[in-house]
Design a protein around this motif. Structure first.
Motif, short mmCIF file in Angstrom:
data_model
loop_
_atom_site.label_atom_id
_atom_site.label_comp_id
_atom_site.label_asym_id
_atom_site.label_seq_id
_atom_site.Cartn_x
_atom_site.Cartn_y
_atom_site.Cartn_z
N THR A 24 0.74 -0.77 -0.28
CA THR A 24 -0.39 -0.09 -0.83
C THR A 24 1.42 1.21 -0.09
O THR A 24 1.46 1.64 0.60
CB THR A 24 -1.07 -0.12 1.51
N ALA A 25 0.71 2.19 -1.16
CA ALA A 25 0.99 3.07 -0.90
C ALA A 25 1.10 4.26 0.43
O ALA A 25 0.17 4.08 1.23
CB ALA A 25 0.88 4.35 -2.25
N ARG A 26 2.06 5.07 0.91
CA ARG A 26 1.97 5.75 1.80
C ARG A 26 0.69 6.79 1.62
O ARG A 26 0.74 7.11 0.93
CB ARG A 26 3.11 6.22 2.15
N LEU A 27 0.67 7.33 2.64
CA LEU A 27 -0.85 8.80 2.76
C LEU A 27 -0.21 9.42 1.69
O LEU A 27 -0.98 10.01 1.00
CB LEU A 27 -1.15 8.46 3.80
N LEU A 28 0.61 10.29 2.29
CA LEU A 28 1.02 11.54 0.83
C LEU A 28 1.23 11.78 0.11
O LEU A 28 0.16 12.46 -0.86
CB LEU A 28 2.31 12.43 2.29
#
Length: 270
Positions: A24-28
């Motif tokens: 999963t990609a990081r939030l920002l």
């Protein structure tokens, strides 16, 4: 002649097993990607509606100018501030409720659910993209209203704080309406009702409202954006009260966007 038998190859242990999903990609970074994608899409589809929101607010200013005299400074402050924040309510609350309601009805949420991005980035990215288009219309409405009612123009910079904070609170509510409504038509109706509440409870001067309506007004997050902006038209603004109203907008924004993220997860799992 002896034929040498070659033993059959054994399949790897992982054959037939599902391939591992991408992390999963990081939030920002995910938030920035969703924001850019939504901004590119909204640039074409939403600019005409932004003009509608701005002209609607300008029309309300003209109408209220026939009711509120320029000398009634207290009432004029709320008319101008409420009409300005109404642009934010039209886009961030009404249009976002319709957008998420349509995504849920047409299965568009399934596309986002397959992407390796956090749920919060989808909600925040869409909300930020929609709210970004409200600043020009809000500035135009506030400037025209200040000139129309003879109010000072020196404090319009406060809208740089009012628009994103009120927009965050209203965007969260709009996303909740769109994601939790069982039908697209109901999401549209809830968005329209929310915008109507922002119109009636934000534009009308508080001196003319009965006490039960004032209690309802206090429950609407856009009220605190209106209050913060209206205070800046005073000869000596109470900046502590302005910051307090903006802090309420920020707090409601955090709660409403967190609730919208939960509603998004719930909608994608059904």
């Amino acid at each position: 002649m002896t034929l040498l038998s070659v033993p059959p190859r054994t399949a790897p242990a992982t054959a037939g097993a599902p391939a591992p999903l991408a992390p999963t990609a990081r939030l920002l970074p995910a938030l920035a990607a969703v924001y850019r994608a939504q901004l590119a899409r909204a640039r074409v589809a939403r600019i005409p509606l932004l003009f509608v929101a701005t002209f609607q607010s300008l029309g309300i200013l003209v109408m209220m100018r026939g009711v509120v005299d320029a000398g009634q400074t207290s009432a004029a402050r709320y008319v101008v501030a409420g009409s300005s924040v109404l642009v934010v309510a039209f886009v961030a609350l009404n249009l976002l409720a319709q957008y998420f309601g349509r995504l849920r009805a047409t299965g568009g949420l399934d596309h986002y659910a397959t992407l390796p991005v956090p749920a919060a980035s989808v909600v925040l990215g869409a909300a930020a993209a929609y709210a970004s288009f409200t600043l020009p219309g809000t500035l135009v409405t506030a400037g025209a209203g200040a000139v129309m009612f003879g109010l000072p123009l020196g404090q319009l910079w406060v809208l740089l704080a009012v628009v994103p904070l009120a927009g965050a609170a209203l965007s969260g509510l709009g996303a909740i309406c769109g994601l939790l409504a069982p039908r697209q038509e109901l999401a549209t109706m809830l968005g329209q009702l929310g915008m109507s509440a922002a119109l009636l409870l934000g534009v009308l001067p508080v001196d003319h409202l009965p006490q039960p309506v004032l209690w309802m007004r206090g429950l609407l997050p856009s009220t605190y954006g209106v209050e913060a902006f209206a205070r800046t038209f005073e000869p000596d603004p109470d900046w502590a009260a302005v910051l307090g109203d903006l802090a309420v907008c920020a707090g409601v924004g955090v709660v409403s966007l967190a609730a919208a993220t939960w509603a998004y997860r719930r909608a994608t799992r059904r």
